[in-house]
Design an enzyme around this catalytic site. Structure first.
Site, PDB file in Angstrom:
ATOM      1  N   ARG A 261       0.846  -1.198   0.000  1.00 55.56           N
ATOM      2  CA  ARG A 261       0.000   0.000   0.000  1.00 55.56           C
ATOM      3  C   ARG A 261       0.880   1.245   0.000  1.00 55.56           C
ATOM      4  O   ARG A 261       1.848   1.328   0.761  1.00 55.56           O
ATOM      5  CB  ARG A 261      -0.935   0.019   1.214  1.00 55.56           C
ATOM      6  CG  ARG A 261      -1.903  -1.166   1.211  1.00 55.56           C
ATOM      7  CD  ARG A 261      -2.887  -1.123   2.355  1.00 55.56           C
ATOM      8  NE  ARG A 261      -3.701  -2.336   2.370  1.00 55.56           N
ATOM      9  CZ  ARG A 261      -4.606  -2.626   3.281  1.00 55.56           C
ATOM     10  NH1 ARG A 261      -4.833  -1.777   4.275  1.00 55.56           N
ATOM     11  NH2 ARG A 261      -5.307  -3.746   3.223  1.00 55.56           N
ATOM     12  N   ARG A 276       1.800   1.181  10.251  1.00 50.64           N
ATOM     13  CA  ARG A 276       1.333   1.546   8.907  1.00 50.64           C
ATOM     14  C   ARG A 276       2.519   1.523   7.949  1.00 50.64           C
ATOM     15  O   ARG A 276       3.313   2.459   7.889  1.00 50.64           O
ATOM     16  CB  ARG A 276       0.690   2.935   8.937  1.00 50.64           C
ATOM     17  CG  ARG A 276      -0.184   3.247   7.733  1.00 50.64           C
ATOM     18  CD  ARG A 276      -0.868   4.598   7.889  1.00 50.64           C
ATOM     19  NE  ARG A 276      -1.764   4.626   9.023  1.00 50.64           N
ATOM     20  CZ  ARG A 276      -3.034   4.222   8.996  1.00 50.64           C
ATOM     21  NH1 ARG A 276      -3.546   3.766   7.872  1.00 50.64           N
ATOM     22  NH2 ARG A 276      -3.788   4.276  10.087  1.00 50.64           N
ATOM     23  N   GLU A 348      -6.887  -0.839  15.592  1.00 50.10           N
ATOM     24  CA  GLU A 348      -7.459  -1.790  14.628  1.00 50.10           C
ATOM     25  C   GLU A 348      -6.436  -2.839  14.219  1.00 50.10           C
ATOM     26  O   GLU A 348      -5.290  -2.530  13.908  1.00 50.10           O
ATOM     27  CB  GLU A 348      -7.938  -1.038  13.387  1.00 50.10           C
ATOM     28  CG  GLU A 348      -8.536  -1.942  12.321  1.00 50.10           C
ATOM     29  CD  GLU A 348      -8.408  -1.358  10.919  1.00 50.10           C
ATOM     30  OE1 GLU A 348      -8.344  -2.159   9.974  1.00 50.10           O
ATOM     31  OE2 GLU A 348      -8.354  -0.127  10.776  1.00 50.10           O
ATOM     32  N   SER A 351     -10.504  -5.871   9.986  1.00 49.46           N
ATOM     33  CA  SER A 351     -11.814  -5.395   9.537  1.00 49.46           C
ATOM     34  C   SER A 351     -12.510  -6.537   8.817  1.00 49.46           C
ATOM     35  O   SER A 351     -11.910  -7.173   7.933  1.00 49.46           O
ATOM     36  CB  SER A 351     -11.682  -4.200   8.591  1.00 49.46           C
ATOM     37  OG  SER A 351     -11.418  -3.018   9.289  1.00 49.46           O
ATOM     38  N   ARG A 390       0.712  -6.122  12.616  1.00 49.65           N
ATOM     39  CA  ARG A 390       0.083  -5.492  13.776  1.00 49.65           C
ATOM     40  C   ARG A 390      -0.079  -6.488  14.930  1.00 49.65           C
ATOM     41  O   ARG A 390      -0.017  -6.109  16.098  1.00 49.65           O
ATOM     42  CB  ARG A 390      -1.261  -4.879  13.389  1.00 49.65           C
ATOM     43  CG  ARG A 390      -1.108  -3.695  12.446  1.00 49.65           C
ATOM     44  CD  ARG A 390      -2.387  -2.911  12.293  1.00 49.65           C
ATOM     45  NE  ARG A 390      -2.187  -1.761  11.415  1.00 49.65           N
ATOM     46  CZ  ARG A 390      -3.046  -0.766  11.256  1.00 49.65           C
ATOM     47  NH1 ARG A 390      -4.198  -0.788  11.919  1.00 49.65           N
ATOM     48  NH2 ARG A 390      -2.789   0.238  10.440  1.00 49.65           N
TER      49      ARG A 390
END
Length: 423
Positions: A261, A276, A348, A351, A390
């Site tokens: 990403r 991130r 988070e 999801s 994470r």
């Protein structure tokens, strides 16, 4: 993608739903283009029909040696050719404009999704576990660097910002986490493991709705392919342009892949550490269901993701996202947020989304009931089970001791050759 007939039948419902995501009314422009497109199609069909009739009459006139009538009809056919070319081009250009607008509009939230502008409107569903009591907790960057097993400076020299080099016990722990997650999802939850391509074509990224709206968040190769931002892209597109039999469903697929990403929209956010990054590993879960199965499957998928955190004994909470915080493709999303001691908050880590038939329309993926000729669009669901990087951060921070060692969760020790601590 959206059904133009459904918009035509109930524009107010669409504008209300999009309004809950912060958008101004969209249907006036959509319906104007739709009317223009249908007018062009009607004019085109009329011109083609008249041209065909006139062509037959030319033959009949010539058979009767009525050259005057034949000449008049041929002139009309020539004029109709121009009309047909004009209306064909109009149909193409208006159709593309309408498709582009529909492709750029998000999915409609389900009725039970809470209204809200941002994450402050999310609803907590449940919590599991109590946050670890750690005096003066260090963050994963300090812990990993002190162990000599986490190197951001070396990664920056090689690749730039938002990369990391893991070594020794932490590299092995990352690998162990991925294998543990895959084993749980395949052996206990019935997902089929897949090793999919990491490079995909435009059509695949359009199908799962990263294109066209989120192109800047992706990495593109010089030959026009895209590096996957998540295995959701590859796994979901396995059913593109397919008609599945209802007895085959639900399909449950999982993969451990690297993800890529650009984080173009995350400037200044989480610049420290592994939260991130441009490249990371993730175990993805994808389900393909019949329409009436997707609600139950969504709840099941969330439980499959939660099982990983429970197995690692990491405190977490499950939240239902509000309209303003939900992703582009989702009808409903649950986030799992894991406790990070250094931040004294939940962050988070997964999801899980039900996309309804939104992606299926873009992929033309359908299901047929036994004994029936008609087909329906399938429903697609996706969820992280979990984000490996994470999860590694959460394990490092929650299992630290006062000496900077990292205890290895009991469920991971078999994957670590019986090792109980790092450091």
């Amino acid at each position: 993608m959206h059904d133009i007939k459904a918009i035509r039948d109930n524009p107010e419902a669409y504008d209300k739903a999009w309004g809950s995501k912060g958008l101004s009314p969209q249907t006036p422009a959509i319906l104007a283009l739709d009317a223009e497109l249908r007018a062009a199609q009607t004019a085109l069909q009329a011109a083609q029909s008249r041209r065909n009739d006139a062509s037959k009459l030319i033959g009949m006139a010539k058979a009767k040696k009525d050259e005057a009538q034949a000449a008049e009809l041929m002139a009309e056919v020539d004029q109709l050719k121009g009309v047909i070319a004009e209306q064909t081009e109009l149909e193409r250009t208006v159709g593309e404009r309408l498709k582009d607008i529909l492709a750029a509009l998000p999915n409609l939230p389900a009725d039970d999704v809470p209204l809200g502008e941002d994450e402050s409107g999310n609803e907590e569903v449940r919590r599991w576990g109590e946050p670890f009591a750690i005096a003066a907790p260090k963050d994963h960057v300090d812990l990993g660097s002190a162990l000599g097993l986490m190197d951001f400076e070396a990664a920056a020299r090689i690749s730039g910002a938002r990369f990391v080099v893991l070594k020794g016990g932490l590299a092995r722990l990352e690998r162990a986490l991925g294998q543990f997650m895959l084993d749980i999802q395949t052996q206990e939850h019935g997902y089929t493991e897949v090793s999919p391509p990491l490079l995909v074509r435009d059509e695949a990224v359009f199908g799962t709705a990263q294109l066209p709206k989120f192109a800047e968040d992706l990495f593109q190769t010089t030959d026009g392919r895209w590096l996957i931002p998540t295995a959701e892209v590859s796994l979901t597109n396995l059913v593109r342009e397919q008609i599945l039999e209802e007895g085959e469903l639900p399909l449950r697929l999982t993969a451990l892949t690297h993800c890529f990403r650009s984080e173009a929209g995350a400037s200044g956010r989480d610049t420290r550490g592994m939260i991130r990054q441009h490249q990371f590993q993730k175990v993805e879960m994808v389900s393909i269901t019949a329409p009436e199965q997707s609600e139950e499957e969504h709840e099941r998928m969330v439980q499959c993701a939660e099982a990983i955190l429970k197995g690692l004994e990491l405190p977490f909470r499950t939240v239902k996202l509000c309209t303003g915080d939900m992703g582009f493709s989702a009808r409903r999303t649950y986030d799992l947020e894991v406790w990070l001691p250094s931040q004294a908050t939940y962050r988070e880590i997964s999801s899980c989304s039900n996309c309804g038939d939104f992606q299926a329309r873009r992929m033309d993926a359908r299901v047929r009931k036994a004994g029936e000729k008609g087909t329906r669009f399938v429903h697609t669901l996706n969820g992280s089970g979990l984000a490996v990087g994470r999860t590694l951060v959460a394990v490092i921070e929650n299992y630290q001791d006062e000496n900077g060692r990292i205890a290895i969760p009991q469920t991971l020790q078999p994957y670590m050759g019986g090792l109980t601590h790092i450091g």
